[in-house]
Motif scaffolding. Structure first.
Motif, short mmCIF file in Angstrom:
data_model
loop_
_atom_site.label_atom_id
_atom_site.label_comp_id
_atom_site.label_asym_id
_atom_site.label_seq_id
_atom_site.Cartn_x
_atom_site.Cartn_y
_atom_site.Cartn_z
N VAL A 24 3.14 39.56 -45.65
CA VAL A 24 3.47 39.25 -47.22
C VAL A 24 4.19 37.90 -47.15
N LYS A 25 5.03 37.58 -46.08
CA LYS A 25 5.56 36.45 -46.11
C LYS A 25 4.61 35.16 -45.86
N ALA A 26 3.74 35.46 -44.96
CA ALA A 26 2.76 34.32 -44.60
C ALA A 26 1.70 34.10 -45.80
N SER A 27 1.46 35.18 -46.66
CA SER A 27 0.64 34.98 -47.74
C SER A 27 1.58 34.51 -48.98
N THR A 28 2.72 34.32 -49.14
CA THR A 28 3.77 34.44 -49.98
C THR A 28 3.50 35.17 -51.08
N THR A 29 3.07 36.46 -51.08
CA THR A 29 3.13 37.50 -52.00
C THR A 29 4.25 38.38 -52.31
N GLU A 30 5.38 37.51 -51.99
CA GLU A 30 6.72 38.47 -52.22
C GLU A 30 6.86 38.94 -53.58
N SER A 31 6.49 37.89 -54.61
CA SER A 31 6.67 38.53 -56.09
C SER A 31 5.72 39.49 -56.54
N PHE A 32 4.55 39.44 -56.09
CA PHE A 32 3.48 40.41 -56.05
C PHE A 32 4.03 41.83 -55.67
N GLU A 33 4.61 41.99 -54.44
CA GLU A 33 5.32 43.15 -53.83
C GLU A 33 6.44 43.46 -54.60
N ARG A 34 7.24 42.65 -55.13
CA ARG A 34 8.40 42.88 -55.85
C ARG A 34 7.89 43.61 -56.85
N GLN A 35 7.13 42.95 -57.78
CA GLN A 35 6.62 43.75 -58.99
C GLN A 35 6.14 45.08 -58.71
N LYS A 36 5.45 45.32 -57.78
CA LYS A 36 5.10 46.72 -57.32
C LYS A 36 5.82 47.44 -57.28
N LEU A 59 20.15 49.62 -58.20
CA LEU A 59 20.49 49.61 -56.71
C LEU A 59 19.21 49.34 -55.95
N ARG A 60 18.31 49.84 -56.16
CA ARG A 60 16.90 50.01 -55.55
C ARG A 60 16.54 48.60 -55.81
N GLU A 61 16.43 47.96 -56.63
CA GLU A 61 15.85 46.85 -57.16
C GLU A 61 16.65 45.58 -56.46
N ASP A 62 17.76 45.78 -56.30
CA ASP A 62 19.02 44.86 -55.53
C ASP A 62 18.48 44.84 -54.21
N ALA A 63 18.45 46.01 -53.60
CA ALA A 63 18.13 46.50 -52.32
C ALA A 63 17.11 45.77 -51.77
N PHE A 64 16.02 45.97 -52.61
CA PHE A 64 14.72 45.54 -52.41
C PHE A 64 14.59 44.05 -52.29
N ASP A 65 15.38 43.40 -53.16
CA ASP A 65 15.27 41.98 -53.30
C ASP A 65 16.10 41.33 -51.92
N ALA A 66 17.13 42.06 -51.46
CA ALA A 66 17.99 41.54 -50.33
C ALA A 66 17.03 41.89 -48.99
N VAL A 67 16.25 42.86 -49.14
CA VAL A 67 15.36 42.92 -47.79
C VAL A 67 14.40 42.07 -47.80
N MET A 68 13.70 41.76 -48.82
CA MET A 68 12.65 40.83 -48.88
C MET A 68 13.22 39.22 -48.71
N ASP A 79 23.85 38.38 -44.85
CA ASP A 79 23.27 37.08 -45.37
C ASP A 79 21.66 36.85 -44.75
N PRO A 80 21.06 36.20 -45.57
CA PRO A 80 19.62 35.82 -45.00
C PRO A 80 19.93 34.85 -43.99
N ASN A 81 18.94 34.54 -42.96
CA ASN A 81 19.17 33.52 -41.99
C ASN A 81 18.55 32.24 -42.10
N VAL A 82 17.39 32.39 -42.66
CA VAL A 82 16.36 31.13 -43.17
C VAL A 82 17.05 30.48 -44.45
N ILE A 83 17.75 29.28 -44.36
CA ILE A 83 18.16 28.82 -45.46
C ILE A 83 17.48 27.48 -45.50
#
Lengths: 599, 603
Positions: free
Chosen positions: A227-239, B110-119, B334-338
């Motif tokens: 996901v990260k390597a293909s930068t499809t995060e937004s696609f996954e997020r939408q799903k 909550l789920r949306e926020d948690a998902f975004d945080a995970v990503m 906190d995410p590490n890669v900045i």
């Protein structure tokens, strides 16, 4: 049962397999005592509880029309109330224990039955089933059966008795007072069934949606590198958002349907009506005020089933669905049987495929296979995934039966051999080597339970496993698996080879896809394999070029057909497929002689 | 039942929230639903009021109807009883509907926020925490937390009910109320004692369930072994033992749970009998009206039920809060890669430079120290070395999957931290050791590299890999379903799909962690041929396990403990007889034709 089976246990209880309901009933009928005890005790408990309402009505009457004997009467009534309520408590306690026993028996018996049937099923069946699915049936579905009995059937008792018993008591006070309770029961059944008809699909969709959301998320997280390597995060997020929103919508929909649960409303109105009815009869001097109080008390008992019975229906539906899933497995016919009367003697190792065809789930996997393998020969089978390599080898020990043609072992059709004799002399080492979570010694001795430590060690030495086994702190007593050591692919393979050595098969089928990371391990595996080939017929699916290079016969499979066969030198000259493998090495290859026939 | 809680595994990123902070966090999430929740709270309060009011009203009416024979009075009483019943239903309906909407919305947010945080987390997070646990935080813990809303309402309403009832009963008759209250300690004590026993036996039941599950899992997974060796009977005997033990333990647990309500009922039965007698006496003496006497009898049932449910909801409430804490910890970590800047990059030449890079996964265990390396555009570099030499760390730093602690990484001369991250990653192609495929068709998986690609483009790249010979081996060609995580495809086929995916993406930098798993020789040939296509004309970094790959590399870099100890071509390095020659003899020699040829002993 006249089912074919590869395994059976004598003296198992005969359950009815006709359909889920009958099957469940036959399980329950096995314990008639508990069934009768539960029903009786519950009736007693309900009768006692209803009786208490009547007694309280009588006490009210004593209070309303005091006399000189009132105090004595009150003592009597209070003691009677205590007696009936204790009776109620004790009876329902034992009823609960009794129904719990039934529920637990249901669970273990169903699992037991399922387990025996699993052991008897053919490999074809097991290949089709996913382990997770069977696990779900053996743990979750049997649990559903448990819940179906307790509290499911318990709630059903509550439903029946909670309506019936108070009505009987009300009828004893005055038959006319039954009008409202009867109306309640009728309306209850109409509205409750309508309710569950509307609720069920939503609950199912909610559950499915949760599963989808979970599975999808699990996949995204497991594949996060992609996901990260293909930068499809937004696609996954939408799903994910779509799935989460879908869940929310079903959840709200469920709440809306639950909000419209009418029986509570009907009960509320009926409560007023029976009060009115009672007062009318009291005004007409037909009944006493104490009896009105008793009737209202009795009618209060009916509130419980109006709320609770819905759970009962769900539990019973779930239980029956679980029963159905378990029964499906039990009833699945297995293709092979033990063939106890078949031929039973030592195998030489001569194998002939004669015009063999094989179809699996309606698709042709193998076609027109003709091969003669002589005793002691080593045959390497190569081809792409899906070419039918594993299937070809699995026909020999009757993991599957051919669809056309025949396979002869020592000139005798495999179907005429005694299954146990045939299989015990044909050892197969699968691609995913399975070791049990036991000690190394027990794993090696799995096929020969009586083996001595010396025999085990000898087998381990032959399989080049002895040294690495001793490198573990507990040696042969080292536990493997989740709570023990983790073995590398090469180590697992050598243990499997040791296991096979000990059972000393005449024919060895080897699906060898283990990779050797380093040259030393490779050397050991090569030595173990060579020992294994001595004096045995070996059918080998291998990725090792060295094994292919030196096999007596190499069979090249392409989409279920043999496109080339022969020794290494022959194939280099005749098969472009085979040449291509070696073309990457910087060597001179002999000239290609003839075109490979088109497949 | 909510009596039970078990220890849930804690993770490193978990933190202890102060009560105040936690409450604030909770309120933040509920704020959007504030009006709806207020509505629900009101409905619950009114439900409680009505359910308490009904028996009070009935008992009061009994006295009135006895004295007042007017039909009008009766009709008023009746209408009020019916009205109360209807209101009770109505309030309950409001509470369910509005409650479900509020909970549903809070969970969604909550789920949306948690998902975004995970990503937003970098890969070190995913390395540390198993996916199953992260998933359960996002899906299950959020739900469990939202139940706190329901439970709070429930607790409030039950508590309110008890208080209202007691308050009212005191105004009616003090001694009778005291008799009723005398029951409370017994109920609470029984419930608490029961909880203790229940927790113990539930733990036992869980354990035995785990045993049963693992036994069945093992026997089903190993069924082919059992069949081959005809050991079904032995496995069956073990099962019988496990199943019997499970029965005994579960029966005990079942008995514990089945007895609680009958026992509590018994207690309230004693209370009822006492009230019948003492109340009767007091009524007879004129201290209590018959209606009030009846009220107490009704009251006892109304009284003990909320008490037991409070006892049972309490631990559920705590569980919900704990779940909430876990979700917040996930969101707050906190995410590490900045990235320091957001530079877009339309194209890359593919020059990579490490300048004095320091890197560690764990404090105190450095992986790279002042690491320096320059890779030229279009060059193919093979990284070799023992496990732990830092090969994969180098590739993962390039992909920006982890944050490094010192030095710089320059891509085309620019700091890698200055790029817009997703734009940068568009130019990277990454193939992992065991390529991950998503559930779907082969075509969809290839297209994942560039979602807007046409079918023709997808087919074109599929044919470029191994001359497309592998497609015929798929049952439905490119429309073959790959199954969960690609399970219906072989490891080799998954590699081919991953290569095609990268080709479609057409990256400037290609990173390959070569598979160690063995692959059938025909497919292996196709992969090697596919690699030839991908490696051509782009910067490539390969963690090499295949002899043919290192032989074809422009430069081999030999790593040891995070340092470059040798570099050069295969032939020169082998001839010099240094570290590379050792590595070759350990890892690659058996793949050579010379090795194969010398094994001429099989027949």
């Amino acid at each position: 049962m006249s089912h074919k089976s590869e395994f059976s246990v004598a003296g198992t209880y005969p359950y009815n397999h006709k359909n889920a309901i009958r099957w469940v009933i036959s399980h329950l009928m096995r314990y008639k005592f508990f069934l009768v005890a539960t029903a009786t005790l519950f009736t007693v408990a309900y009768a006692a509880y209803a009786q208490s309402a009547v007694l309280i009505g009588r006490a009210a009457e004593e209070i309303l029309t005091p006399s000189s004997g009132t105090e004595g009467a009150l003592v009597t009534i209070a003691l009677l109330v205590l007696l009936v309520l204790v009776t109620d408590g004790v009876a329902s306690l034992f009823a609960s224990l009794s129904v719990e026993t039934l529920a637990q028996r249901m669970e273990v018996d169903a699992r037991h039955e399922l387990y025996i049937s699993l052991l008897g099923k053919s490999q074809t069946f097991h290949d089709r089933q996913r382990v997770g699915d069977i696990m779900a049936r053996a743990t979750d579905d049997v649990k559903q059966l448990n819940f179906m009995v307790n509290p499911g059937i318990l709630f059903m008792f509550d439903l029946v008795l909670g309506f019936a018993v108070p009505m009987v008591y009300i009828a004893l006070i005055d038959l006319r007072l039954l009008a409202v309770p009867i109306l309640l029961v009728v309306l209850y059944f109409i509205t409750a069934s309508d309710y569950s008809r509307r609720l069920n699909p939503v609950v199912n969709r909610l559950r499915t949606q949760f599963g989808t959301m979970n599975a999808r998320l699990e996949e995204t997280i497991s594949g996060i590198e992609v996901v990260k390597a293909s930068t499809t995060e937004s696609f996954e997020r939408q799903k994910f958002r779509d799935n989460a929103r879908g869940f929310r919508d079903y959840f709200v929909q469920q709440g809306r349907i639950e909000a419209g649960y009418l029986p509570i409303l009907i009960y509320g109105i009926a409560y007023g009506l029976i009060f009115l009815h009672g007062i009318f009869l009291y005004r007409a001097d037909e009944i006493l005020l104490g009896e009105v109080i008793a009737v209202i008390g009795l009618f209060s008992v009916m509130r419980f089933p109006t709320i609770l019975s819905l759970f009962a229906l769900t539990l019973i539906q779930n239980g029956l669905a679980g029963a159905d899933r378990i029964l499906t497995i039990i009833k699945t016919e297995t293709e092979l049987d033990e063939n106890r009367e078949g031929i039973s003697r030592t195998i030489e190792g001569d194998i002939v495929f004669e015009n063999v065809d094989f179809a699996y789930n309606g698709t042709n996997v193998l076609g027109d296979i003709n091969v003669h393998i002589r005793p002691g020969q080593t045959v390497a089978i190569i081809g792409q995934t899906g070419a039918g390599k594993s299937t070809l080898t699995r026909l020999v020990n009757r993991t599957y039966d051919v669809s056309g043609g025949r396979i002869l072992v020592d000139g005798v059709d495999v179907r005429e051999w005694n299954l146990a004799t045939l299989r015990s002399q044909i050892s197969s080492i699968e691609q995913d080597i399975f070791l049990f979570s036991r000690t190394i010694a027990e794993n090696i001795a799995f096929g020969a339970p009586g083996a001595t430590q010396e025999q085990i060690e000898e087998a381990a030495r032959a399989a080049q496993a002895h040294d690495f086994i001793l490198s573990f702190q507990e040696g042969y007593q080292t536990k493997i698996g989740e709570r023990g050591v983790t073995l590398s692919g090469g180590q697992r393979q050598r243990l499997a080879l040791a296991r096979a050595f000990l059972s000393n098969p005449r024919v060895l089928i080897l699906d060898d896809s283990t990779s050797a990371i380093d040259s030393a391990t490779e050397g050991e595996i090569q030595r173990a394999l060579r020992r294994m080939q001595e004096g045995r017929t070996v059918l080998m699916i291998t990725h090792r070029l060295s094994q292919i290079r030196w096999a007596d016969v190499i069979i090249v499979l392409d989409q279920g057909r043999i496109v080339a066969s022969g020794a290494h030198e022959d194939l280099l000259r005749s098969s472009p497929h085979y040449r291509r493998i070696f073309a990457r090495f910087d060597v001179e290859l002999p000239p290609l002689e003839a075109e490979e026939p088109a497949a | 039942m909510g009596f039970i809680m078990d220890g849930l595994d804690a993770e490193d990123y978990d933190r202890q929230y102060g009560d105040k902070v936690l409450v604030q966090r909770i309120i933040t999430y509920f704020r959007q639903e504030f009006s709806r929740m207020l509505f629900v709270a009101l409905a619950i309060f009114l439900t409680a009021l009505v359910s308490t009011g009904l028996p009070i009203y009935i008992s009061a009416s009994i006295d009135r109807i006895r004295d007042d024979t007017n039909t009008g009075t009766l009709m008023v009483v009746l209408s009020i009883v019916v009205l109360l019943g209807m209101l009770s239903w109505g309030f309950n309906a409001i509470r369910r509907w509005a409650g479900a909407t509020a909970v549903g919305n809070v969970v969604l947010k909550l789920r949306e926020d948690a998902f975004d945080a995970v990503m937003a987390r970098d890969l070190s997070f995913y390395d540390t925490y198993p996916s199953g646990k992260v998933v359960s935080r996002v899906t299950s813990d959020t739900q469990a937390f939202a139940e706190v809303v329901n439970l709070t309402m429930e607790l409030l309403s039950q508590g309110l009910l008890v208080i209202l009832l007691i308050g009212y009963l005191f105004t009616v008759d003090v001694p009778m109320t005291l008799i009723t209250l005398a029951l409370a300690p017994f109920i609470v004590a029984t419930a608490l004692a029961f909880r203790k026993i229940a927790r113990y036996s539930v733990t036992q039941s869980r354990r035995i369930l785990a045993v049963v599950s693992s036994h069945i899992q093992e026997s089903v997974s190993g069924i082919s072994v059992a069949k081959t060796f005809r050991q079904e009977q032995a496995i069956y005997d073990e099962f019988l033992d496990v199943n019997r033990r499970s029965y005994r333990i579960n029966l005990r647990t079942g008995y514990v749970f089945s007895s609680i309500f009958p026992i509590l009922n018994l207690l309230s039965g004693v209370g009822t009998a006492a009230l019948v007698y003492f109340g009767g006496l007091r009524a007879q003496e004129g201290y209590l009206s018959p209606g009030d006497w009846y009220l107490f009898l009704q009251g006892i049932a109304l009284f003990w039920f909320p008490l037991t449910s409070i006892a049972s909801f309490w631990s559920q409430f705590q569980l919900g809060l704990a779940a909430g804490e876990r979700v917040f910890a996930l969101i707050d970590a906190d995410p590490n890669v900045i990235q320091t800047d957001n530079q877009p990059l339309p194209s890359l030449r593919g020059e990579i430079r490490f300048e004095d890079v320091d890197f560690h996964y764990k404090e105190g265990e450095p992986v790279l120290r002042r690491f320096a390396l320059t890779i030229h555009p279009g060059e193919t570099v093979a990284l070799v070395g023992h496990t732990g030499s830092g090969k994969s760390s180098i590739t993962k730093l390039i992909a920006r999957f982890y944050e490094f602690q010192g030095g710089r990484i320059l891509i085309d001369g620019q700091d890698v931290r200055s790029f817009e991250l997703s734009a940068y990653r568009h130019h990277l192609g990454f193939v992992t050791q065991s390529p991950f495929l998503f559930d779907g068709t082969v075509r969809e998986n290839i297209r994942y590299g560039r979602t807007e690609a046409t079918d023709e483009e997808v087919e074109a790249v599929a044919r470029m890999v191994g001359h497309g010979d592998w497609i015929a081996g798929l049952p439905n060609g490119l429309d073959t379903e790959v199954g969960e995580r690609g399970s219906s495809l072989s490891m080799g086929q998954r590699q081919l799909v991953a290569l095609a995916r990268v080709l479609l993406q057409d990256p400037s930098i290609f990173i390959l962690d070569e598979a160690t798993a063995s692959i059938d020789p025909l497919t292996e040939t196709l992969i090697q041929e596919g690699l030839d296509v991908v490696l051509k004309s782009r910067t490539s970094i390969v963690i090499a396990h295949r002899l043919s790959t290192i032989k074809n590399a422009d430069r081999i870099i030999v790593l040891s403990k995070g340092e470059i100890i040798e570099q050069g071509s295969h032939a020169t390095l082998l001839a010099s007889g240094g570290h590379y020659a050792d590595l070759y003899n350990t890892y690659f020699r058996h793949q050579s034709l010379e090795y194969i040829e010398q094994l001429a002993t099989a027949s």
